[in-house]
Design a protein around this motif. Structure first.
Motif, PDB file in Angstrom:
ATOM      1  N   PRO A 227      56.233 131.926  -3.217  1.00  0.00           N
ATOM      2  CA  PRO A 227      56.061 131.439  -1.845  1.00  0.00           C
ATOM      3  C   PRO A 227      56.639 132.404  -0.821  1.00  0.00           C
ATOM      4  O   PRO A 227      57.651 133.055  -1.068  1.00  0.00           O
ATOM      5  CB  PRO A 227      56.833 130.117  -1.857  1.00  0.00           C
ATOM      6  CG  PRO A 227      57.852 130.278  -2.935  1.00  0.00           C
ATOM      7  CD  PRO A 227      57.216 131.136  -3.983  1.00  0.00           C
ATOM      8  N   PHE A 228      55.960 132.499   0.323  1.00  0.00           N
ATOM      9  CA  PHE A 228      56.486 133.338   1.408  1.00  0.00           C
ATOM     10  C   PHE A 228      57.405 132.546   2.323  1.00  0.00           C
ATOM     11  O   PHE A 228      58.253 133.117   2.999  1.00  0.00           O
ATOM     12  CB  PHE A 228      55.333 133.951   2.215  1.00  0.00           C
ATOM     13  CG  PHE A 228      54.421 132.947   2.867  1.00  0.00           C
ATOM     14  CD1 PHE A 228      54.728 132.417   4.120  1.00  0.00           C
ATOM     15  CD2 PHE A 228      53.262 132.535   2.249  1.00  0.00           C
ATOM     16  CE1 PHE A 228      53.896 131.491   4.719  1.00  0.00           C
ATOM     17  CE2 PHE A 228      52.418 131.605   2.844  1.00  0.00           C
ATOM     18  CZ  PHE A 228      52.741 131.081   4.084  1.00  0.00           C
ATOM     19  N   LEU A 229      57.251 131.217   2.332  1.00  0.00           N
ATOM     20  CA  LEU A 229      58.124 130.391   3.157  1.00  0.00           C
ATOM     21  C   LEU A 229      59.552 130.453   2.627  1.00  0.00           C
ATOM     22  O   LEU A 229      59.800 130.197   1.444  1.00  0.00           O
ATOM     23  CB  LEU A 229      57.638 128.940   3.167  1.00  0.00           C
ATOM     24  CG  LEU A 229      56.320 128.671   3.896  1.00  0.00           C
ATOM     25  CD1 LEU A 229      55.896 127.230   3.717  1.00  0.00           C
ATOM     26  CD2 LEU A 229      56.425 129.020   5.376  1.00  0.00           C
ATOM     27  N   GLY A 230      60.482 130.806   3.483  1.00  0.00           N
ATOM     28  CA  GLY A 230      61.872 130.916   3.067  1.00  0.00           C
ATOM     29  C   GLY A 230      62.228 132.252   2.454  1.00  0.00           C
ATOM     30  O   GLY A 230      63.406 132.519   2.185  1.00  0.00           O
ATOM     31  N   ASP A 231      61.231 133.112   2.222  1.00  0.00           N
ATOM     32  CA  ASP A 231      61.482 134.443   1.656  1.00  0.00           C
ATOM     33  C   ASP A 231      61.803 135.414   2.793  1.00  0.00           C
ATOM     34  O   ASP A 231      60.930 136.125   3.289  1.00  0.00           O
ATOM     35  CB  ASP A 231      60.257 134.913   0.868  1.00  0.00           C
ATOM     36  CG  ASP A 231      60.477 136.264   0.189  1.00  0.00           C
ATOM     37  OD1 ASP A 231      61.546 136.881   0.399  1.00  0.00           O
ATOM     38  OD2 ASP A 231      59.560 136.709  -0.540  1.00  0.00           O
ATOM     39  N   THR A 232      63.064 135.417   3.193  1.00  0.00           N
ATOM     40  CA  THR A 232      63.462 136.263   4.323  1.00  0.00           C
ATOM     41  C   THR A 232      63.705 137.706   3.909  1.00  0.00           C
ATOM     42  O   THR A 232      63.938 138.566   4.761  1.00  0.00           O
ATOM     43  CB  THR A 232      64.737 135.697   4.973  1.00  0.00           C
ATOM     44  OG1 THR A 232      65.761 135.550   3.983  1.00  0.00           O
ATOM     45  CG2 THR A 232      64.457 134.335   5.597  1.00  0.00           C
ATOM     46  N   THR A 233      63.636 137.987   2.611  1.00  0.00           N
ATOM     47  CA  THR A 233      63.764 139.367   2.142  1.00  0.00           C
ATOM     48  C   THR A 233      62.470 140.137   2.368  1.00  0.00           C
ATOM     49  O   THR A 233      62.467 141.254   2.899  1.00  0.00           O
ATOM     50  CB  THR A 233      64.131 139.400   0.644  1.00  0.00           C
ATOM     51  OG1 THR A 233      65.384 138.740   0.449  1.00  0.00           O
ATOM     52  CG2 THR A 233      64.243 140.849   0.155  1.00  0.00           C
TER      53      THR A 233
END
Length: 308
Positions: A227-233
């Protein structure tokens, strides 16, 4: 919940779809809770495939609902066939399609499917064989409507030339962080990677031919890369923009990611593959959100895309 007519049918469908690919991970009571939550939110469309859990997911769905005619008539059931997962190849032969549908109906404890999709394009497909299978399934009352998944415009045209029934659905991968079906059109005629046409203008083709698009993996990036949601890296700017817009509308980031797809004028159905009722409820709150054009483009650019 938003609803719209499905292509050239008499079906009024919810814009959100409960995808049943991961039901195998749940107990019967957990599956029932998830499905009931979807129904309570107004979702009337449920997506299956014969390879999901090698058929177990369809069995769990029917058992969780204690499937019977009165329940069956309240929902739209869609399933897919054509992937022989154990052997790792595709098979759109007449024999395989007919056998697959009989198995699907048995596992779902129903006499008919509203929609059958061909799951992946088979390079060895014989359109006349597919036509014979579809005609038999329709005349026997086993399938009302037909469509495809992951097919290009030319592949759809090749099939449609032989088919007695119009293909009404094409299910494709689409999320904020996976937009090849949009990118090349935005950057047409530019000498940049984004302008490479990887999808043969499938969105425009389906709009021109009144074929409903369905978006799978709406919260994933790449081919099941997570998931890209929450993937702040990997997606710091994207998450920042989504969170800011979510705060404005007083919803979660999941609702904004869903609303971004729904904002497209093609009336794209969003397939929610979550197993968590709370995540499902978050996504359903997208029905109260209509992103502005500026917000839609802000999100698109924050995902790393260019707008020339």
């Amino acid at each position: 919940m938003k609803f719209f007519p499905l292509s050239d049918t008499n079906l009024e469908v919810s814009s959100l779809v409960l995808g049943c690919m991961r039901l195998k991970q749940l107990s019967i009571s957990e599956a029932e809770s998830l499905i009931r939550s979807a129904i309570e939110q107004g979702i009337n469309f449920f997506d299956h495939a014969d390879i999901y859990g090698h058929g177990v997911c369809e069995e769990i769905f029917a058992e969780a609902l204690q499937m019977n005619p009165s329940i069956r008539e309240t929902m739209i059931l869609q399933s897919k066939c054509g992937i022989r997962s154990k052997e790792n190849y595709y098979d759109l032969s007449k024999e395989h399609i007919l056998r697959s549908v009989d198995g699907i109906l048995k596992r779902l404890q129903t006499d008919y499917l509203d929609i059958l999709l061909l799951h992946r394009p088979d390079p060895l497909v014989e359109p006349d064989e597919v036509a014979e299978a579809f005609d038999q399934l329709h005349s026997q009352g086993k399938v009302k409507y037909f469509g495809v998944s992951n097919h290009t415009p030319a592949q759809i045209e090749l099939l449609q030339r032989s088919l007695p029934h119009k293909l009404i659905v094409n299910q494709i991968q689409l999320s904020i962080a996976h937009t090849p079906v949009i990118d090349s059109g935005v950057s047409f005629n530019m000498k940049v990677d984004q302008s490479i046409n990887r999808d043969s203008s499938i969105v425009d083709y389906c709009r021109l031919n009144n074929i409903t698009l369905q978006a799978w993996s709406p919260f994933q990036h790449g081919f099941f890369k997570g998931p890209f949601l929450g993937d702040t890296t990997n997606f710091p700017e994207l998450n920042q923009i989504i969170d800011t817009i979510a705060k404005k509308y007083e919803v979660t980031n999941t609702a904004i990611a869903t609303a971004w797809i729904e904002r497209h004028p093609a009336n794209i159905q969003v397939i929610l593959g979550t197993t968590k009722p709370e995540r499902l409820l978050d996504a359903c709150k997208s029905s109260g959100v209509t992103l502005t054009r500026e917000e839609w483009y802000q999100i698109y650019k924050a995902a790393g895309n260019i707008v020339p």
